[in-house]
Scaffold this motif. Structure first.
Motif, PDB file in Angstrom:
ATOM      1  N   HIS A 122      17.825  67.191 -11.997  1.00 26.31           N
ATOM      2  CA  HIS A 122      18.248  66.200 -12.987  1.00 26.31           C
ATOM      3  C   HIS A 122      19.519  65.444 -12.565  1.00 26.31           C
ATOM      4  O   HIS A 122      19.632  64.230 -12.781  1.00 26.31           O
ATOM      5  CB  HIS A 122      18.489  66.946 -14.313  1.00 26.31           C
ATOM      6  CG  HIS A 122      18.934  66.093 -15.434  1.00 26.31           C
ATOM      7  ND1 HIS A 122      18.047  65.440 -16.263  1.00 26.31           N
ATOM      8  CD2 HIS A 122      20.166  65.776 -15.880  1.00 26.31           C
ATOM      9  CE1 HIS A 122      18.736  64.763 -17.166  1.00 26.31           C
ATOM     10  NE2 HIS A 122      20.017  64.943 -16.964  1.00 26.31           N
ATOM     11  N   HIS A 126      20.110  61.458 -11.671  1.00 25.13           N
ATOM     12  CA  HIS A 126      21.044  60.523 -12.323  1.00 25.13           C
ATOM     13  C   HIS A 126      21.569  59.514 -11.298  1.00 25.13           C
ATOM     14  O   HIS A 126      21.704  58.327 -11.584  1.00 25.13           O
ATOM     15  CB  HIS A 126      22.202  61.272 -12.974  1.00 25.13           C
ATOM     16  CG  HIS A 126      21.982  61.601 -14.434  1.00 25.13           C
ATOM     17  ND1 HIS A 126      21.666  60.631 -15.368  1.00 25.13           N
ATOM     18  CD2 HIS A 126      22.035  62.773 -15.116  1.00 25.13           C
ATOM     19  CE1 HIS A 126      21.542  61.207 -16.562  1.00 25.13           C
ATOM     20  NE2 HIS A 126      21.746  62.505 -16.444  1.00 25.13           N
ATOM     21  N   SER A 152      28.039  63.471 -17.355  1.00 29.38           N
ATOM     22  CA  SER A 152      27.013  63.635 -18.394  1.00 29.38           C
ATOM     23  C   SER A 152      27.523  64.600 -19.449  1.00 29.38           C
ATOM     24  O   SER A 152      28.699  64.970 -19.465  1.00 29.38           O
ATOM     25  CB  SER A 152      25.728  64.157 -17.753  1.00 29.38           C
ATOM     26  OG  SER A 152      25.894  65.498 -17.378  1.00 29.38           O
ATOM     27  N   ASP A 312      19.647  60.157 -20.418  1.00 35.94           N
ATOM     28  CA  ASP A 312      18.474  60.776 -19.810  1.00 35.94           C
ATOM     29  C   ASP A 312      17.208  59.924 -19.948  1.00 35.94           C
ATOM     30  O   ASP A 312      16.927  59.376 -21.011  1.00 35.94           O
ATOM     31  CB  ASP A 312      18.251  62.165 -20.424  1.00 35.94           C
ATOM     32  CG  ASP A 312      19.373  63.117 -20.026  1.00 35.94           C
ATOM     33  OD1 ASP A 312      20.151  62.763 -19.114  1.00 35.94           O
ATOM     34  OD2 ASP A 312      19.451  64.198 -20.622  1.00 35.94           O
TER      35      ASP A 312
HETATM   36 ZN    ZN Z   1      21.500  63.847 -17.961  1.00 32.09          ZN
END
Ligand code: ZN
Ligand code: KG4
Length: 344
Positions: A122, A126, A152, A312
Motif C-alpha cells: 500500500h 501511494h 498517511s 486511498d
Molecule cells: Zn493510504
C-alpha cells in the motif's frame, strides 16, 4: 458484466483493488499511467461517531460493497475481464480483517478469470499515484532518483526511490503519523473525523495568528515526531498557559507546524541525496498548505497527485502493479500481510 470495447492494443489494463483501511476502492489503469476508472466507496461516515476507524465495522462494510465497487470500476472503464492483464490488490500494510476482504476477492476473481494476481504494498503504491496522468495537466513522468514523502493516517516515511523496486528508507515518524496527528487534533478541537480535511478547513477561517506551536526538528536525522505538538495543542485547549486561543487559530498553528517540518525536512533530504524529483503522497498530501510549501521550497520538480489520488484508491494499486509486474506476482496462497514492508 459489460464487455463493450475490444481489447486495447499496446496498453496493459490492470484492475487495482484496495481495502486496507476505510475505503473500498477499485480502478482500472492502462499501462500504469492512464486512468480508465476510479471508484471509491468511503466509509468515514460509519466511523465518524467513534472518532476513528473501527476495524470490525470496516471489514464488514468492505464485504458488503466490494463486488459492486469492482463491477462499477469495470463498467466505468468500459472494460471486460478479457481486456485485463492482471488483478492487483493491496496485500498490506493495513487492518488484517479489512485486507482479507480485498485479498480474497482479488484472488477469487483472478483465478476465475484466468488472470495473474499481483500483491501490492500500500505504501509503495501511494508513491505511484504520481505516475498517473492528471486531467488538465501535461503528462510528466517523475525522474529518478526521487525523494518520496509518504504521509498517511498510519505512516510518515521519507524514502529515496532509486529505481522501480529500489528504495532506501531515510526516515520515519518516531511516534504519531502526520495524518494520525491531524486526526487526533481534529478530535481535540471538536472538529470530527477524519481530522485532516476538517483542520485544514478550520485553519482557513483563522485570522492571521501569532500563536506558534513547537516544531520537533530532530536535527541530524530524517525522522519525525508529532506527539509533542499534539500535547501542546492539548495544553492550549485546556487553557493551561492562559485563555484557550480560538479553535481556528489553534488549527492554523498546528497545521503550520506540521507543514513547516515536513516540507523543510523533505527538501533538505532531497538536496542531500541528489534527488531529481520530490514525490508527495498519502492522505495528508491532499493538504493545500503542505502542497504549496513544498512547491515553494523545493529546488526539484514536486509531484503531487490530485487529492482524490492522495487518499486511498485502487488506481495507485494498479499503477504500482504495472511498473512492478513481475516482482509482484503472487500465488493462490496469498495472505494479507498487516505489517508488510517495502523498504528497509
Ligand atoms: Zn493510504
Ligand atoms: O492515505 P490515507 O487515505 O489512508 C492511510 O493509508 O492511512 O490517509 C488518511 C489520512 C487521515 O489521517 C486524514 O486525516 C489525512 O490523511 N488527510 C489529511 C487531509 N485529507 C486527508 N490531512 C491533512 N489535510 C488534508 N486535507
Amino acid at each position: 458484466m459489460p464487455d463493450i470495447r475490444p481489447p486495447t492494443s499496446g496498453l496493459r489494463l490492470i484492475l487495482g483493488v484496495e481495502t486496507s483501511c476505510d475505503e473500498t476502492a477499485a480502478a482500472v489503469v492502462a499501462s500504469g499511467r492512464w486512468l480508465r476508472s476510479n471508484v471509491i466507496a468511503s466509509q468515514f461516515h460509519l466511523h465518524a461517531a467513534y472518532g476513528g476507524v473501527v476495524p470490525e465495522v470496516a471489514s464488514r462494510h468492505h464485504l458488503e460493497v466490494i463486488l459492486q465497487v469492482v463491477d462499477a470500476a469495470l463498467a466505468e472503464a468500459g472494460a471486460g475481464w478479457r481486456d485485463l492483464a492482471a488483478v492487483a490488490v493491496t496485500a498490506g500494510p493495513g487492518l488484517a480483517g479489512a485486507l482479507l476482504v480485498g485479498v480474497n476477492t482479488a484472488k477469487t476473481l483472478a483465478y476465475a478469470h484466468g488472470l495473474p494476481l499481483l500483491a501490492v504494498n500500500h505504501l509503495e503504491a501511494h508513491l505511484y499515484a504520481n505516475w498517473i496522468e492528471t486531467a488538465g495537466r501535461a503528462y510528466r513522468e517523475p525522474e529518478l532518483p526521487a525523494l518520496g514523502l509518504i504521509v498517511s493516517g498510519g505512516h510518515t516515511d521519507l524514502v529515496l526511490m532509486r529505481g522501480h523496486g529500489d528504495y532506501r528508507r531515510l526516515g520515519r515518524t518516531r511516534d504519531d503519523a502526520a495524518g494520525e496527528a491531524f486526526d487526533k487534533v481534529g478530535r481535540l478541537l471538536g472538529l470530527g473525523f477524519p481530522g485532516g480535511p476538517a483542520v485544514e478547513r478550520e485553519a482557513r477561517a483563522a485570522a492571521k495568528t501569532r500563536l506558534r506551536l513547537p516544531r520537533a526538528w530532530l536535527r541530524g536525522s530524517d525522522d519525525f515526531s508529532f506527539s509533542g505538538l499534539k500535547t501542546a495543542v492539548l495544553h492550549s485547549v485546556r487553557g493551561e498557559a492562559g485563555p484557550p486561543p480560538p479553535v481556528p487559530e489553534l488549527a492554523a498553528a498546528f497545521q503550520a507546524s506540521v507543514v513547516d517540518v515536513l516540507s523543510k525536512k523533505a527538501v533538505l533530504a532531497a538536496q542531500r541525496e541528489g534527488a531529481r524529483s520530490l514525490l508527495l503522497s498519502g492522505g495528508v498530501a491532499a493538504n493545500g498548505p503542505l502542497r504549496e510549501a513544498l512547491a515553494a521550497r523545493s529546488p526539484v520538480p514536486v509531484f503531487t497527485p490530485p487529492p482524490v489520488l492522495c487518499t486511498d484508491n485502487g488506481a495507485m494499486i494498479a499503477a504500482c502493479a504495472h511498473f512492478r509486474f513481475d516482482a509482484l506476482r503472487a500465488g493462490w496462497d496469498l495472505d494479507p500481510q498487516p505489517a508488510m514492508r517495502f523498504c528497509s
